[in-house]
Design an enzyme around this catalytic site. Structure first.
Site, PDB file in Angstrom:
ATOM      1  N   GLU A 101     -15.612 -14.730  25.194  1.00 29.36           N
ATOM      2  CA  GLU A 101     -15.936 -15.292  26.478  1.00 29.36           C
ATOM      3  C   GLU A 101     -16.088 -14.120  27.460  1.00 29.36           C
ATOM      4  O   GLU A 101     -15.289 -13.488  27.746  1.00 29.36           O
ATOM      5  CB  GLU A 101     -14.583 -16.127  26.923  1.00 29.36           C
ATOM      6  CG  GLU A 101     -14.135 -17.273  25.966  1.00 29.36           C
ATOM      7  CD  GLU A 101     -15.094 -18.399  25.899  1.00 29.36           C
ATOM      8  OE1 GLU A 101     -15.757 -18.536  26.844  1.00 29.36           O
ATOM      9  OE2 GLU A 101     -15.218 -18.997  24.903  1.00 29.36           O
ATOM     10  N   CYS A 158     -13.665 -16.980  35.675  1.00 19.65           N
ATOM     11  CA  CYS A 158     -14.789 -16.715  34.913  1.00 19.65           C
ATOM     12  C   CYS A 158     -15.883 -17.867  35.207  1.00 19.65           C
ATOM     13  O   CYS A 158     -16.913 -17.573  35.002  1.00 19.65           O
ATOM     14  CB  CYS A 158     -14.331 -16.615  33.440  1.00 19.65           C
ATOM     15  SG  CYS A 158     -13.386 -17.978  33.029  1.00 19.65           S
TER      16      CYS A 158
END
Ligand code: NAP
Length: 514
Positions: free
Chosen positions: A256, A295
């Site tokens: 990620e 994020c």
């Protein structure tokens, strides 16, 4: 000053050598020291594989789910203490801290329910069995079994509680032991969460270990039954992927990484409408929550050209009301960045962005005094957003670009695609033709698409990752996939195709013959 130990091989253990100092990012006051030098990482991984693995595999999904429920309860019981630590060591406002800690509790509870539903089985039956020959006797069935290695979880600094919990929930439920490595600068929350779990003896010996401090050669020690889930920068992710053992041993890796998430305002949305207000609220929340260090935060705001000036003024108005300061003070709405390196990185990124666009709100100018503070920044682009910096670099702070587009869904999708992969994008429109073009056009470039609507009660906006849905995105975002309920177990399990006599296979798996 508090030294933070690691919990490895079933005990708390200190590293040796020069420690790294963890500070309060609002005041730069030193809070704790940590070093992982000298710790025997190979032994710690071996302990997890040999002790934690068999203990978890002996349990059913429901029993593993019950462990997650106990983890959630233990963390809930110490919630206030963890929130205080997140404010002090993470630069979080109390609301930011709740987002992290409550997110951890909710995710553990959700996966506890997934375990309960999966019941007394220890093996996952994957789909329907299939007839392979002329007669039904020759039969095939896919099943998933826990891998016999250790799940190493390397996390970013922004969600020390949620990051630990969301990855551990899937792995433990699947039957794999975990060695988690929180990012060093904000490790106090994850460290305390581990202390709480150890004090309460929630998990079997070896099921969960925590390495506090530099990762050293941790990733290079993994083998073919191990898995590595990483959250952090694309550069570190790429370095990990290229390690010789990761390639040669086919170590399963989930990454990620960076993401240039977009928010699209449809051509049908008029300023002042409920949909418009929903859009503004989501952009403002995403830009400033956790000082933009999410994020999933919106980085690119796409609006039809004729509405760009109105949106700019309304966003600037909203940003003006955000009080930046020490998150320990009640009136503060946005705290500092996590550390000095992030501040330098954000300043540099804003400098590049501003060179191509025009600052519509804020700047990266230093803020006097202690702490890693930066103002929210909105940079406006005049014409169709060709500027390279907008689509080339994630600025991990309270920074967004305002990009005009034609109002056509296909044009918006083409601009979103230039970001080369997002974790999530959001679309605000009720125009069926626009939605069709925009949503399906951006879908291959996103892991998740949030369709904003004013009628969704208590909408969390696009920035909240829900455990029921997958989290991850293509390209720049790392190409990974986490969460998504029972889907997430697959990463920690080996899918094996069984083929043979139907009665034998059904008996082996405890399946009742049809
Ligand atoms: P980072 O420097 O890549 O660090 C992430 C984690 O990896 C930390 O735990 C770090 O440990 C560890 N690490 C560093 N070098 C390593 C190596 N060679 N081998 C193994 N582990 C290593 O990123 P960060 O500074 O924490 O986060 C900043 C960036 O992460 C942001 O700019 C953002 O782009 C990205 N991010 C992405 C997501 C997402 O879900 N996609 C979430 C948050 C952040 P130390 O802390 O000990 O150095």
């Amino acid at each position: 000053m508090k030294p933070l130990s690691s919990y490895l091989s079933g005990r708390w253990i200190d590293g040796s050598g020069a420690p790294q100092t963890l500070v309060n990012p609002a005041t730069e006051e030193p809070l704790a020291q940590v070093t992982s030098d000298g710790l025997d990482l190979a032994a710690a991984l071996g302990y997890a594989r040999d002790k934690g693995g068999p203990a978890l595999r002996a349990l059913s999904f429901a029993e593993r789910g019950a462990l997650l429920k106990e983890m959630a309860k233990a963390i809930q019981a110490h919630r206030d203490e963890l929130l205080d630590l997140a404010v002090a060591n993470g630069g979080n406002t109390r609301s930011d801290a709740k987002f992290d800690v409550d997110g951890a509790i909710f995710t553990l509870q959700t996966f506890a329910e997934v375990g309960e539903k999966l019941g007394t089985a220890k093996t996952l039956i994957d789909g329907e069995g299939v007839q392979l020959g002329r007669s039904p006797r020759f039969h095939g069935q896919h099943v998933c079994v826990p891998r016999h290695g250790v799940a190493v979880h390397i996390n970013a600094f922004n969600f020390p509680a949620w990051g630990l919990a969301e990855k551990a929930a899937s792995a433990l439920l699947a039957g794999m032991p975990v060695l988690a490595k929180p990012a060093t600068s904000s490790a106090m929350v994850a460290h305390r969460a581990m202390e709480i779990l150890v004090e309460k003896k929630v998990l079997p010996d070896g099921a969960l270990s925590v390495l506090v401090g530099a990762p050293r050669h941790l990733a290079a020690l993994l083998g073919s039954q191990d898995v590595l889930a990483f959250t952090g920068s694309g550069d570190t992710g790429a370095r990990i992927r290229a390690l010789p053992n990761i390639i040669q041993e086919s170590v399963r890796v989930n990454i990620e990484a960076d993401s240039l998430n977009a928010a699209l305002l449809g051509p049908d949305v008029e300023p002042g409408s409920d949909m418009y207000e929903t859009f503004l609220k989501d952009v403002l929340r995403d830009m400033t929550q956790k000082a933009g260090q999410k994020c999933t935060a919106i980085r690119r705001v796409l609006v039809p050209g004729e509405k760009a000036a109105t949106v700019r003024d309304d966003l600037a108005e909203g940003l003006k009301a955000v009080r930046v300061g020490n998150p320990a003070l009640e009136e503060t709405r946005m705290g500092p960045l996590a550390n000095g390196a992030q501040l330098a990185d954000v300043r540099e990124g804003v400098g590049r962005l501003s060179a191509e666009g025009k600052a519509a709100f804020g700047s990266a100018a230093p803020i006097a005094g202690k702490g890693f503070f930066v103002s929210p920044v909105l940079v406006e682009f005049a014409k169709d957003a060709l500027a390279a910096s907008v689509h080339a670099r994630e600025i991990f702070g309270p920074v967004a670009s305002l990009l005009p587009y034609s109002g056509r869904g296909s044009d918006a999708a083409e601009i979103v695609a230039r970001g080369n992969g997002c974790l999530v994008s959001s679309v605000y429109s009720e125009d069926a033709e626009f939605l069709q073009e925009a949503v399906l056009g951006i879908a291959p470039y996103n892991g998740r698409i949030f369709l904003g609507h004013p009628k969704i009660e208590m909408s969390p906006g696009p920035g909240t990752v829900l455990p029921q849905l997958t989290h991850g995105g293509p390209g720049r975002a790392g190409g990974g996939e986490e969460l998504g309920g029972a889907r997430s177990l697959a990463f920690y399990m080996q899918r094996v195709a069984l083929e043979g006599s139907r009665p034998v296979i059904q008996k082996l798996l405890g399946v009742q013959p049809a």
